[in-house]
Motif scaffolding. Structure first.
Motif, PDB file in Angstrom:
ATOM      1  N   PRO A  90       4.773 -59.049 -53.436  1.00  0.00           N
ATOM      2  CA  PRO A  90       4.207 -57.994 -54.304  1.00  0.00           C
ATOM      3  C   PRO A  90       2.788 -57.583 -53.508  1.00  0.00           C
ATOM      4  N   ILE A  91       1.857 -58.547 -52.786  1.00  0.00           N
ATOM      5  CA  ILE A  91       0.739 -58.160 -52.283  1.00  0.00           C
ATOM      6  C   ILE A  91       1.092 -57.258 -50.917  1.00  0.00           C
ATOM      7  N   PHE A  92       2.016 -57.560 -50.118  1.00  0.00           N
ATOM      8  CA  PHE A  92       2.793 -56.686 -49.213  1.00  0.00           C
ATOM      9  C   PHE A  92       2.924 -55.306 -49.718  1.00  0.00           C
ATOM     10  N   TYR A  93       3.689 -55.025 -50.754  1.00  0.00           N
ATOM     11  CA  TYR A  93       4.063 -53.831 -51.333  1.00  0.00           C
ATOM     12  C   TYR A  93       3.034 -53.182 -51.732  1.00  0.00           C
ATOM     13  N   LEU A  94       2.069 -53.776 -52.587  1.00  0.00           N
ATOM     14  CA  LEU A  94       0.890 -52.878 -52.899  1.00  0.00           C
ATOM     15  C   LEU A  94      -0.051 -52.565 -51.809  1.00  0.00           C
ATOM     16  N   VAL A  95      -0.378 -53.493 -50.729  1.00  0.00           N
ATOM     17  CA  VAL A  95      -0.951 -53.075 -49.418  1.00  0.00           C
ATOM     18  C   VAL A  95      -0.148 -51.714 -48.874  1.00  0.00           C
ATOM     19  N   MET A  98      -1.013 -48.717 -50.967  1.00  0.00           N
ATOM     20  CA  MET A  98      -2.470 -48.308 -50.782  1.00  0.00           C
ATOM     21  C   MET A  98      -2.579 -47.551 -49.275  1.00  0.00           C
ATOM     22  N   LEU A  99      -2.062 -47.858 -48.292  1.00  0.00           N
ATOM     23  CA  LEU A  99      -2.135 -47.414 -46.836  1.00  0.00           C
ATOM     24  C   LEU A  99      -1.448 -46.052 -47.028  1.00  0.00           C
ATOM     25  N   LEU A 100      -0.435 -45.816 -47.579  1.00  0.00           N
ATOM     26  CA  LEU A 100       0.253 -44.457 -47.918  1.00  0.00           C
ATOM     27  C   LEU A 100      -0.608 -43.550 -48.668  1.00  0.00           C
ATOM     28  N   VAL A 101      -1.335 -44.088 -49.535  1.00  0.00           N
ATOM     29  CA  VAL A 101      -2.408 -43.190 -50.230  1.00  0.00           C
ATOM     30  C   VAL A 101      -3.578 -42.982 -49.323  1.00  0.00           C
ATOM     31  N   LEU A 102      -3.760 -43.861 -48.519  1.00  0.00           N
ATOM     32  CA  LEU A 102      -5.031 -43.679 -47.519  1.00  0.00           C
ATOM     33  C   LEU A 102      -4.601 -42.432 -46.543  1.00  0.00           C
ATOM     34  N   VAL A 103      -3.360 -42.638 -46.322  1.00  0.00           N
ATOM     35  CA  VAL A 103      -2.845 -41.636 -45.067  1.00  0.00           C
ATOM     36  C   VAL A 103      -2.951 -40.256 -45.807  1.00  0.00           C
ATOM     37  N   ASP A 104      -2.807 -39.978 -46.977  1.00  0.00           N
ATOM     38  CA  ASP A 104      -2.866 -38.587 -47.736  1.00  0.00           C
ATOM     39  C   ASP A 104      -4.571 -38.085 -47.689  1.00  0.00           C
ATOM     40  N   VAL A 166       8.375 -43.409 -51.848  1.00  0.00           N
ATOM     41  CA  VAL A 166       9.245 -42.552 -51.286  1.00  0.00           C
ATOM     42  C   VAL A 166       8.647 -41.028 -51.292  1.00  0.00           C
ATOM     43  N   LEU A 167       8.174 -40.787 -52.550  1.00  0.00           N
ATOM     44  CA  LEU A 167       7.390 -39.599 -52.971  1.00  0.00           C
ATOM     45  C   LEU A 167       6.256 -39.459 -51.931  1.00  0.00           C
ATOM     46  N   LEU A 168       5.438 -40.555 -51.816  1.00  0.00           N
ATOM     47  CA  LEU A 168       4.143 -40.609 -50.889  1.00  0.00           C
ATOM     48  C   LEU A 168       4.621 -40.170 -49.589  1.00  0.00           C
ATOM     49  N   ILE A 169       5.719 -40.771 -48.956  1.00  0.00           N
ATOM     50  CA  ILE A 169       6.163 -40.589 -47.634  1.00  0.00           C
ATOM     51  C   ILE A 169       6.829 -39.251 -47.455  1.00  0.00           C
ATOM     52  N   ALA A 170       7.406 -38.620 -48.374  1.00  0.00           N
ATOM     53  CA  ALA A 170       7.924 -37.227 -48.380  1.00  0.00           C
ATOM     54  C   ALA A 170       6.889 -36.230 -48.376  1.00  0.00           C
ATOM     55  N   LYS A 171       5.823 -36.550 -48.869  1.00  0.00           N
ATOM     56  CA  LYS A 171       4.599 -35.872 -48.953  1.00  0.00           C
ATOM     57  C   LYS A 171       4.009 -35.281 -47.748  1.00  0.00           C
ATOM     58  N   GLU A 172       4.117 -36.250 -46.897  1.00  0.00           N
ATOM     59  CA  GLU A 172       3.299 -36.413 -45.430  1.00  0.00           C
ATOM     60  C   GLU A 172       3.416 -35.014 -44.756  1.00  0.00           C
ATOM     61  N   PRO A 173       4.598 -34.398 -44.358  1.00  0.00           N
ATOM     62  CA  PRO A 173       6.084 -34.810 -44.675  1.00  0.00           C
ATOM     63  C   PRO A 173       6.892 -35.809 -43.514  1.00  0.00           C
ATOM     64  N   ASP A 174       7.855 -36.407 -44.128  1.00  0.00           N
ATOM     65  CA  ASP A 174       8.529 -37.291 -43.359  1.00  0.00           C
ATOM     66  C   ASP A 174       9.832 -37.449 -44.123  1.00  0.00           C
ATOM     67  N   LEU A 175      10.690 -36.500 -44.131  1.00  0.00           N
ATOM     68  CA  LEU A 175      12.071 -36.863 -44.721  1.00  0.00           C
ATOM     69  C   LEU A 175      12.813 -37.765 -44.584  1.00  0.00           C
ATOM     70  N   GLY A 176      12.889 -37.839 -43.140  1.00  0.00           N
ATOM     71  CA  GLY A 176      14.002 -38.946 -42.570  1.00  0.00           C
ATOM     72  C   GLY A 176      13.517 -40.287 -42.992  1.00  0.00           C
TER      73      GLY A 176
END
Length: 380
Positions: A90-95, A98-104, A166-176
């Motif tokens: 769970p910690i790995f997933y939450l981190v 947070m990193l995906l949000v930080l990318v945005d 998945v939505l956070l990654i697709a927003k980058e955008p990075d469909l693959g």
């Protein structure tokens, strides 16, 4: 002799018998067959990269360094028992979230995509790559704590765990990458014993979702990639160029290929990204159909060994995680080969351990480190 001394002597004898009953590979928590196959693929990758990069020695050296780092990561990960990973999941997933949000928020933009976080002194990091492991780990952790096959509630919660990153990654955008991360979580659901009526219902539901995504979520260039899949000539100088040149390179190789470093499509720069996403087209031109069959056979052996590890384990978390990692690896190979040969849209998925790259290689090797941890800690 006292009873306590007899007990201590008995325990020492049992430990000694257990130690001598294991092989060196089990004691260092490394699976020799997986290691041999991985090293073989990496050697092929370096050989092909040298030719596909127009004999760029610096690129080959960087790839060799990536292999070295990834192998060390694999070895370290293999030393840790799966129970520790289950606790930390769970910690790995939450981190990762947070990193995906930080990318945005502060992510570095390259070629119109905001996918990287710059680390001063260390280069850049692509958090979406780490979710390729974080996703199946989290889904396996959640479902292993519940009765299987999963109930409707468990399925809905699992889908929620999948959709957010998945939505956070697709927003980058990075469909693959977003599709691969989604697949890694869905594989866990499938392996957990998802009923067929739920699978069929999901497939039916995906039709209106796909239509909605086509009109409101996909960018113009992504739509063009799908359209050129069916007719590359509609944009032969644009989106269709990659598929046309890739198919030309594959066809030019014939049965046995033109010979090592004798390919023309990549050396004359007709083949785009010949050292990354389209490297198997360069490989096919030089080694032909026979070379591609041999490479796919090695991949098949690697997948067979990984599946054996996955389904020989009794622990639910370990079995679900190992199975999802194996099926995800198969998907990477299938999507890349299908994309390059023109049967799937181009989504920017590299060929595992063959295409040039850094973060992707480390992530893939870390997955095999988890497989070795699951396998060797079962027997030691």
């Amino acid at each position: 002799m006292s009873s306590s001394s007899q007990y201590q002597l008995s325990r020492q004898s049992q430990h000694s018998d257990h130690y001598h009953g294991t092989t060196l590979w089990q004691r260092i928590h490394i699976d020799p067959w997986l290691t041999l196959l991985l090293l073989t693929i990496c050697c092929i990758g370096l050989t092909v990269l040298y030719s596909a990069s127009a004999q760029d020695s610096e690129m080959v050296i960087r790839q060799l360094v990536s292999y070295g780092i990834s192998l060390m990561v694999m070895f370290v990960i293999a030393q840790v028992p799966p129970s520790i990973y289950r606790t930390l999941t769970p910690i790995f997933y939450l981190v990762g979230l947070m990193l995906l949000v930080l990318v945005d928020i502060i992510g570095e933009v390259r070629m119109g995509a905001q996918r990287w976080i710059n680390l001063p002194g260390f280069g850049s990091m692509q958090p979406s790559e780490f979710m390729k492991l974080g996703m199946p780990m989290m889904c396996a952790w959640f479902l292993s704590k519940r009765e299987l096959p999963p109930s409707i509630f468990s399925v809905v919660v699992t889908l929620g765990l999948i959709v957010i990153p998945v939505l956070l990654i697709a927003k980058e955008p990075d469909l693959g990458t977003s599709l691969l991360v989604a697949a890694s979580g869905l594989f866990v659901l499938f392996l957990a014993g998802l009923s067929w009526w739920l699978i069929l219902g999901t497939l039916v539901l995906s039709i209106p979702i796909a239509i909605f995504a086509w009109h409101f979520l996909l960018h113009d260039y992504q739509q063009m990639r799908v359209l050129t899949l069916f007719n590359p000539e509609i944009d032969a100088q644009g989106a269709g160029w990659n598929i046309i040149q890739s198919q030309t390179a594959i066809g030019a190789g014939g049965l046995s290929g033109k010979g090592y470093m004798d390919g023309t499509q990549s050396h004359l720069h007709f083949l785009p990204e010949g050292h990354t996403d389209f490297i198997i087209a360069a490989f096919s031109e030089e080694f032909g159909l026979l070379g591609v069959i041999l490479l796919l056979f090695i991949y098949a052996c690697l997948l067979s060994r990984a599946l054996y590890i996955a389904f020989s384990h009794s622990d639910i978390y370990s079995r679900l995680l190992a199975g999802a990692i194996t099926m995800s690896f198969f998907l990477y190979v299938f999507v890349n080969v299908g994309m390059v040969s023109g049967i799937l849209p181009i989504v920017g998925v590299p060929l595992p351990f063959i295409s040039y790259g850094g973060t992707a290689i480390v992530t893939l090797m870390a997955g095999f480190g988890l497989l070795m941890s699951i396998h060797t800690h079962k027997t030691v």
